[in-house]
Design an enzyme around this catalytic site. Structure first.
Site, PDB file in Angstrom:
ATOM      1  N   LYS A  11      18.980  13.188  46.621  1.00 38.05           N
ATOM      2  CA  LYS A  11      19.334  13.678  47.155  1.00 38.05           C
ATOM      3  C   LYS A  11      17.493  13.757  47.298  1.00 38.05           C
ATOM      4  O   LYS A  11      16.838  13.771  46.794  1.00 38.05           O
ATOM      5  CB  LYS A  11      18.826  15.364  46.269  1.00 38.05           C
ATOM      6  CG  LYS A  11      18.965  16.409  46.624  1.00 38.05           C
ATOM      7  CD  LYS A  11      18.329  17.377  45.982  1.00 38.05           C
ATOM      8  CE  LYS A  11      17.242  17.793  45.328  1.00 38.05           C
ATOM      9  NZ  LYS A  11      16.870  18.104  46.869  1.00 38.05           N
TER      10      LYS A  11
ATOM     11  N   GLU B 139       7.864  10.715  38.279  1.00 35.03           N
ATOM     12  CA  GLU B 139       5.971  10.112  39.003  1.00 35.03           C
ATOM     13  C   GLU B 139       5.785  11.449  39.218  1.00 35.03           C
ATOM     14  O   GLU B 139       6.303  12.105  40.123  1.00 35.03           O
ATOM     15  CB  GLU B 139       6.135   9.167  39.504  1.00 35.03           C
ATOM     16  CG  GLU B 139       4.855   8.258  39.862  1.00 35.03           C
ATOM     17  CD  GLU B 139       4.329   9.396  40.642  1.00 35.03           C
ATOM     18  OE1 GLU B 139       3.100   9.785  40.924  1.00 35.03           O
ATOM     19  OE2 GLU B 139       4.456   8.850  42.130  1.00 35.03           O
TER      20      GLU B 139
ATOM     21  N   CYS C 250       0.071  10.693  45.972  1.00 38.25           N
ATOM     22  CA  CYS C 250      -0.299  10.820  44.072  1.00 38.25           C
ATOM     23  C   CYS C 250      -1.095  10.024  43.770  1.00 38.25           C
ATOM     24  O   CYS C 250      -2.432  10.464  42.371  1.00 38.25           O
ATOM     25  CB  CYS C 250       0.601  11.009  43.442  1.00 38.25           C
ATOM     26  SG  CYS C 250       1.704   9.207  43.738  1.00 38.25           S
TER      27      CYS C 250
ATOM     28  N   GLU D  19      -3.987  19.562  40.868  1.00 34.96           N
ATOM     29  CA  GLU D  19      -3.549  18.525  41.867  1.00 34.96           C
ATOM     30  C   GLU D  19      -4.164  19.404  43.964  1.00 34.96           C
ATOM     31  O   GLU D  19      -3.239  20.924  43.982  1.00 34.96           O
ATOM     32  CB  GLU D  19      -2.109  17.861  41.358  1.00 34.96           C
ATOM     33  CG  GLU D  19      -1.995  16.949  42.999  1.00 34.96           C
ATOM     34  CD  GLU D  19      -1.015  16.692  42.388  1.00 34.96           C
ATOM     35  OE1 GLU D  19      -0.782  14.956  42.816  1.00 34.96           O
ATOM     36  OE2 GLU D  19       0.150  16.460  41.921  1.00 34.96           O
TER      37      GLU D  19
END
Length: 515
Positions: A205, A286, A320, A416
């Protein structure tokens, strides 16, 4: 003997032939823009009325393509196809499974600039960033193929007289691969083939903003000889299809790359046992970072400034591993800050199809709005040194932005942002700088710029991140060289491109025979 692994070289675009090859790649991609792509379930192509439309983030009127959208009924069909295919795929020799990866690597290498050009169009990646993404995808295929060959006979264990013991690895079962948009070829391919080469079957997906490159990758895997049902392509909504598959009793593991919030949601849902489920699901996750470059008073200050700018603004800060925090020892704070502002003001922002562009757009309108909201927060919390402006009239462009004089616990230094925003904080000495670097809930990457050997060793011990870099930027891990994954809220420290990554997709079986 397993052939040694060497990572795919990056393309030198100063060479005219390579420049022309990339321009040709863009022409190839333009020739198939706007096409429709089917779901692939058990080798069967399925078209649905409902589509996910992929747009060019640098030119939001341009449609890259449309993919059929899975619903729960089709997700169930894909699950059954994967369950059925697992019965035979798990018995296929590891050498044969690895050969599929090696062939796929060769196909992508042959079409390297086409795939990179598709990343430029669909994800807004400038040439160098796109080229690195494609190279990393090739690396994952080559590396995991070799890793499987080295693991295929298990690990030696002791035997006693009249007894022979073996310790072998067997695949887990059906895995759900939920891949991100920021490395839409590399991470999507890497997480998918790690599961497949280990003998598992998967439902892929991909991120809804970058499904076309995933569809093209599925075609490559079919061309490389992957049997029907081993890789099932089911783009769809996270709420409808993602949750259904995470909850499914036949799901054996979930491999997820994305945000902290979605990762924690999957962690919680996957821990619940559903009727008929006979295992605890394994989660490989992750989940992002809030990554810091620490600059010591004894440092190469030009290297420090260059590293911060490259880490903060490469691919518009949408990694990231991006440098979103710079913690500078006070003696050199002003020098480094001023040089970063100078360098930032020299960066070119624009259409990533132009070779000269350093920074392209952010991925979509919701990202644009979120980042611009953080820019407003930054103006309240610190001093805006440069940038802070956005323009979403044609594409989603935000100027590279530097905030100074932030408190370590400010939102800009803690949350973030996933965009081209870097915050600066002053530390009184190196020890305090490391303390500030550690004061987030994440622990993915970090970097230290210093000439002081004692400080390097102090950081090696005390700077709590999964990937720590000395005297370089905090982005750009290479498969097999810097295995990648982090601590705390950055995920399960599953080291992608590392020697134990495939083991996360397998389970160990001991057999003992008496003579």
């Amino acid at each position: 003997m397993v052939q040694p692994y060497k990572h795919e070289p990056f393309t030198d675009f100063t060479a005219e032939e390579n420049r022309q090859a990339y321009l040709q790649g863009l022409k190839t991609v333009e020739s198939y823009l706007g096409q429709d792509y089917d779901l692939v379930i058990g080798g069967e192509r399925i078209t649905t009325e409902d589509k996910i439309v992929s747009y060019n983030p640098a030119n939001k009127e341009e449609v890259i393509g449309r993919v059929s959208k899975a619903n729960q009924e089709l997700a169930e069909k894909a699950m059954q196809a994967a369950v059925e295919a697992f019965k035979t795929w798990k018995k296929v020799k590891p050498e044969v499974r690895a050969d599929v990866l090696f062939k796929a690597a060769t196909i992508i290498r042959r079409r390297k600039h086409e795939f990179s050009a598709l990343l430029t169009k669909e994800a807004g990646k400038p040439w160098k960033e796109a080229d690195a993404d494609t190279a990393e995808a090739i690396d994952f295929l080559e590396y995991y193929g070799r890793q499987m060959l080295s693991l295929k006979n298990g690990v030696p264990v002791n035997s006693r007289p009249n007894e022979f013991n073996r310790y072998d690895y067997i695949p887990l079962g059906v895995g759900i691969i939920i891949s991100p948009w920021n490395f839409p070829l590399a991470i999507m391919a890497g997480t998918t083939v790690a599961a497949i080469v280990s003998g598992n079957t998967v439902l892929l997906k991909p991120a809804s903003t970058t499904p076309i490159v995933a569809a093209k990758f599925v075609e490559v895997m079919e061309e490389a000889g992957l049997p029907k049902g081993v890789l099932n392509f089911v783009p769809g909504s996270g709420a409808e299809v993602g949750d259904y598959l995470v909850d499914h009793k036949d799901t054996r593991f979930i491999s997820f790359t994305g945000s902290r919030d979605v990762g924690l949601r999957i962690f919680e849902r996957s821990s619940k046992i559903n009727p008929g489920q006979v295992w605890m699901k394994r989660l490989i996750a992750e989940m992002g970072g809030k990554d810091t470059i620490v600059v010591d008073s004894e440092a190469d200050l030009e290297l420090a400034a260059q590293s911060i700018v490259a880490g903060a603004f490469g691919f518009s800060g949408q990694k990231c591993s991006a440098c979103s925090r710079a913690v500078i020892v006070e003696d050199v704070y002003d020098t480094v800050l001023n040089r970063v502002v100078e360098l930032t003001n020299q960066l070119s922002l624009g259409n990533p199809e132009d070779q000269a562009t350093f920074m392209g757009p952010v991925i979509d309108n919701s990202a644009f709005k979120k980042i611009m909201e953080y820019v407003e927060i930054g103006k309240q919390e610190g001093k805006l040194m440069t940038g802070g402006e956005g323009d979403s009239s044609k594409g989603y462009f935000i100027k590279p932005t530097v905030f100074a004089d932030l408190a370590p616990d400010s939102r800009i230094m803690q949350e973030e942002i996933f965009g081209p925003v870097v915050g600066f904080t002053k530390a009184k000495d190196f020890t305090e700088a490391i303390e500030i670097a550690n004061n987030t809930e994440y622990g993915l990457t970090g970097a230290v710029i210093t000439k002081n050997r004692d400080h390097l060793e102090q950081a090696r011990e005390d700077f709590h991140v999964g990937n720590l870099y000395f005297n370089r930027s905090c982005t750009g891990a290479i498969v097999g060289y810097q295995p990648f994954g982090g601590f705390n809220m950055s995920g399960t420290d599953s080291k992608a491109g590392g020697p134990d990554y495939l083991l996360l997709h397998m389970q160990a079986k001991t057999t003992s025979e008496m003579y």
